[in-house]
Structures are given as structure tokens and as C-alpha cells.
Design a protein around this motif. Structure first.
Motif, mmCIF file in Angstrom:
data_model
loop_
_atom_site.group_PDB
_atom_site.id
_atom_site.type_symbol
_atom_site.label_atom_id
_atom_site.label_comp_id
_atom_site.label_asym_id
_atom_site.label_seq_id
_atom_site.Cartn_x
_atom_site.Cartn_y
_atom_site.Cartn_z
ATOM 1 N N ASN A 146 0.772 -1.349 -0.125
ATOM 2 C CA ASN A 146 0.108 0.066 -0.044
ATOM 3 C C ASN A 146 0.887 1.348 0.105
ATOM 4 N N PHE A 147 2.158 1.355 0.004
ATOM 5 C CA PHE A 147 2.926 2.225 -0.057
ATOM 6 C C PHE A 147 3.042 3.205 -0.970
ATOM 7 N N GLN A 148 2.890 4.319 -0.884
ATOM 8 C CA GLN A 148 3.015 5.427 -2.022
ATOM 9 C C GLN A 148 3.810 6.551 -1.547
ATOM 10 N N PRO A 149 5.006 6.941 -2.558
ATOM 11 C CA PRO A 149 5.586 8.128 -2.183
ATOM 12 C C PRO A 149 4.780 9.357 -2.072
ATOM 13 N N GLY A 150 5.106 10.311 -1.267
ATOM 14 C CA GLY A 150 4.571 11.234 -0.975
ATOM 15 C C GLY A 150 3.113 11.168 -0.305
ATOM 16 N N SER A 151 2.909 9.884 0.418
ATOM 17 C CA SER A 151 1.653 9.800 1.176
ATOM 18 C C SER A 151 1.881 9.196 2.419
ATOM 19 N N PHE A 152 2.286 9.810 3.351
ATOM 20 C CA PHE A 152 2.666 9.312 4.693
ATOM 21 C C PHE A 152 1.585 8.693 5.555
ATOM 22 N N SER A 153 1.676 7.940 6.332
ATOM 23 C CA SER A 153 0.686 7.015 7.099
ATOM 24 C C SER A 153 1.152 6.887 8.545
ATOM 25 N N ALA A 154 0.271 6.172 9.332
ATOM 26 C CA ALA A 154 0.894 5.383 10.823
ATOM 27 C C ALA A 154 2.217 4.720 10.297
ATOM 28 N N ALA A 155 1.822 3.760 9.263
ATOM 29 C CA ALA A 155 2.949 2.751 9.091
ATOM 30 C C ALA A 155 4.224 3.403 8.783
ATOM 31 N N THR A 156 4.471 4.605 7.889
ATOM 32 C CA THR A 156 5.526 5.196 7.520
ATOM 33 C C THR A 156 5.898 5.726 9.012
ATOM 34 N N GLY A 157 5.063 6.183 9.809
ATOM 35 C CA GLY A 157 5.725 6.966 10.925
ATOM 36 C C GLY A 157 6.329 6.101 11.995
ATOM 37 N N ARG A 158 5.750 4.862 12.013
ATOM 38 C CA ARG A 158 6.112 3.875 12.791
ATOM 39 C C ARG A 158 7.520 3.364 12.479
ATOM 40 N N LEU A 202 7.635 16.529 -3.383
ATOM 41 C CA LEU A 202 8.623 16.387 -4.282
ATOM 42 C C LEU A 202 9.293 14.804 -4.078
ATOM 43 N N ALA A 203 8.762 14.062 -3.207
ATOM 44 C CA ALA A 203 9.176 12.858 -2.951
ATOM 45 C C ALA A 203 9.477 11.877 -3.935
ATOM 46 N N TRP A 204 10.614 11.139 -3.834
ATOM 47 C CA TRP A 204 10.887 10.438 -4.969
ATOM 48 C C TRP A 204 11.028 10.674 -6.487
ATOM 49 N N GLN A 205 11.224 12.173 -6.582
ATOM 50 C CA GLN A 205 11.102 12.823 -8.130
ATOM 51 C C GLN A 205 12.401 13.155 -8.243
ATOM 52 N N ASN A 206 13.635 12.858 -7.792
ATOM 53 C CA ASN A 206 14.984 13.223 -7.872
ATOM 54 C C ASN A 206 14.984 14.810 -8.062
ATOM 55 N N LYS A 207 14.181 15.562 -7.334
ATOM 56 C CA LYS A 207 14.300 16.828 -7.470
ATOM 57 C C LYS A 207 14.660 17.664 -6.191
ATOM 58 N N ALA A 208 14.745 16.970 -5.249
ATOM 59 C CA ALA A 208 14.903 17.533 -3.817
ATOM 60 C C ALA A 208 16.405 17.853 -3.706
#
Length: 337
Positions: free
Chosen positions: A86-98, A317-323
Motif C-alpha cells: 500500500n506504500f505510495q511516495p508522497g503519502s505518509f501514514s501511521a505505518a511510515t511514521g512507525r 517532491l518525494a522520489w522525483q529526484n528534484k529535492a
């Protein structure tokens, strides 16, 4: 790594591949190995080899230099199979926080026991920590508690410093509402903040071959530094000035209380090495206006070395090689022994 959904994985990977970073030490990427692999594929760059967190103490820091970059991914803070699906760059969740919380605690613990010499943290998403039921408001509070309890037996007395080659600010209070700042100020704490600011800048001067004493500027809380009580409830006279006087008696070169509206002008910055600021935005507004891309977050008062990027997760900007990796590189340079 920071939050997997933000720019943390990509800026860590991009920095890891740079010859400068390879030269500074043995760079280890703490995080979920599968996330790093996904990010590496997205960025079209090789992923580092993997070592499990449990085997970290077997990794020799004498890893021989060669044509290939040195260092490893230290696999920790793992997302479950469902969470990865279910992971999507640019979309945080409780799972990514944990996962980001597990990652940074693993890095802190590795520093505490001496398996790493310094920790450089990527950006976390505080909302994701909150969603995961993690009560710490940010890295600084977690570091004070976990590193301090492990070595000192109690929470460390820490301060947040934001710094670049242009300006450095140490914060007396951090993540509290502005309405609560005045009630939180006290002279003893402020003296300790001045000491930590001075000691840090003094070490940096010495590392650069300078014996010049640090020049410390202490901001007032109120407009015009209170205008002798006209614009205050006596914070400058009763709290800030006694702290400045005590710090001077200890041998520190301190100027203040400075009127906050003129404290950061070019002429003032020429004679001040580090500012002590009474609240978060008093220091961070001038710092980010002057050094948004290359500022570093340094935690003072810890028994370990910790620096951090001075920006957020930039989900857009996540995972776009722009940061930009400028702040990450600056944080690595500050942390390097």
C-alpha cells in the motif's frame, strides 16, 4: 532515512554515493532495505549492500576503499508486506511514521553503544508519528530521552541549534505555543543555553584552527527587548539580564538583550557568532530566510553526536529526484569526526 514517503530515502541515497561522503567516513543508511531498494530503482542508482541491524557490531569500520562505494544499508524499522503493498511516495501514514520511529531509535541506540560515531537524521513527518501513537513531538525530545536515559540515567539537558556558515541560532524553547514561552523562561536554563552555545561554537572554531572566543548574542523576548519594561512584563530585566550577567562571570563574551528586530542585520551578524533565541520562530525565521538550503539542525547537550537536515519531508517532491541534498551534505559535514 526519515519518513519513507518523503524525500529522506532519496537524499540519503544520493548523498551516500558522493565521493565526499565516502571520504568522510563509513556511511551507513539506517532504514527499511526494501524502501531503499524501491527508491534506488526509481532514481536509477545502485542500492548499497544490506546488513541486518542485529549484525551491525560485526561490520568493520576498516572496510577497504575501492572502486565501489563503501558502507551498507542497515535494515531496520521494517514495513510489513501489506504496508509495502500500500506504500505510495508522497503519502505518509501511521505505518511510515512507525517505521521512521523504529529507524531513528535504532540509530540512536547504535550511537549509544558505540557502533556508530554520529547520527544524521532525515526528515520525519510528525503527523505520521502522531497517527502511529508515538507521543514524542520530534527528534529532539526523543534523543534527549533515549540517549540520556541510556548513558546518563535521566533525560539529557538538550538544546536545538540551527546553523550555517552565515548564521547560527540556539533555541531556549522549542515546540511550544508562543503564548506559553514567557512562562517557560528562567535564568538557570538560559545560562545553560548560553554555555552550550558557547562550547559548541568554541569547538567549531578550534576544529578550524581558530582560538578566537565565541561571541554570543542573546535576544530579548519582547519588542525592542522590552524597552526598559515599557513593552514587557519584566522578562528582560528579571530573567534574561541576570542570565547574561552570570554567563559573563563565567567568562563568556555575551551581548544583549538584543532587540529582536535588529539583532540579525548584516552589521550585527558580523560581530555575533551565535544567537540565543527565546522561541522557535525568533531564530528560525532569520535562519531560513538566510540559509534555507544549507542550514543544519544540531542537538546540543547530548552524550552522542546528532545532526539533521533543516527541512521537512517535502511530500510533494518525494522520489522525483528534484529535492536538494545541500542540507543533508551540510549535516554530514557537521557530524563528521
Amino acid at each position: 532515512m526519515g519518513d519513507a514517503a518523503g524525500i529522506g530515502p532519496e537524499i540519503a541515497l544520493r548523498a551516500w554515493h558522493l565521493p565526499e561522503v565516502q571520504f568522510l567516513g563509513l556511511p551507513l543508511l539506517f532504514g527499511d532495505a526494501k524502501i531503499f531498494a524501491k527508491a534506488a530503482e526509481q532514481l536509477s542508482c545502485p542500492a548499497p549492500p544490506i546488513i541486518d541491524l542485529a549484525d551491525l557490531d560485526t561490520l568493520s569500520e576498516l572496510d577497504e576503499p575501492g572502486d565501489a562505494p563503501r558502507g551498507r544499508i542497515v535494515d531496520c524499522g521494517k514495513l510489513t508486506a501489506d504496508e509495502l503493498t500500500n506504500f505510495q511516495p508522497g503519502s505518509f501514514s501511521a505505518a511510515t511514521g512507525r517505521a521512521s520511529f523504529k529507524t531513528v531509535t535504532a540509530a540512536i541506540d547504535a550511537a549509544v553503544v558505540g557502533n556508530v560515531d554520529a547520527v544524521v537524521t532525515g526528515p520525519i513527518q510528525k503527523e505520521a508519528w502522531h497517527q502511529a501513537g508515538i507521543h514524542y513531538p520530534g527528534h529532539t525530545e526523543l534523543l534527549a530521552d533515549r540517549a540520556g536515559q541510556s548513558i546518563l540515567g535521566h533525560a539529557a539537558d538538550v538544546r536545538m541549534m540551527l546553523a550555517s556558515d552565515t548564521i547560527a541560532c540556539v533555541l531556549e524553547t522549542i515546540h511550544i505555543p508562543v503564548a506559553d514561552v514567557a512562562a517557560q523562561l528562567n535564568s538557570d536554563s538560559l545560562v545553560r543555553t548560553i554555555q552550550l552555545a558557547g562550547e559548541t561554537v568554541q569547538r567549531r572554531h578550534q576544529n578550524r584552527g581558530s582560538l578566537l572566543p565565541p561571541r554570543i548574542g542573546v535576544c530579548g523576548l519582547n519588542p525592542h527587548a522590552g524597552e526598559n519594561g515599557l513593552f514587557s512584563h519584566g522578562e528582560e530585566q528579571n530573567i534574561i539580564e541576570p542570565a547574561i550577567n552570570q554567563a559573563r562571570q563565567q567568562g563568556w563574551s555575551v551581548e544583549g538583550p538584543l532587540s529582536p528586530d535588529t539583532a540579525f542585520t548584516p552589521s550585527m551578524r558580523e560581530r555575533i557568532d551565535v544567537y540565543v533565541c527565546m522561541y522557535h520562530d525568533q531564530g528560525l525565521i532569520p535562519l531560513k530566510a538566510l540559509s534555507f538550503d544549507d542550514a543544519v539542525n544540531v542537538t546540543l547537550g547530548l552524550p552522542i553526536i546528532r545532526t539533521s537536515v533543516d527541512h521537512g519531508t517535502a511530500m510533494d517532491l518525494a522520489w522525483q529526484n528534484k529535492a536538494s541534498i545541500t542540507s543533508m551534505l551540510a549535516a554530514i559535514r557537521w557530524a563528521a569526526p
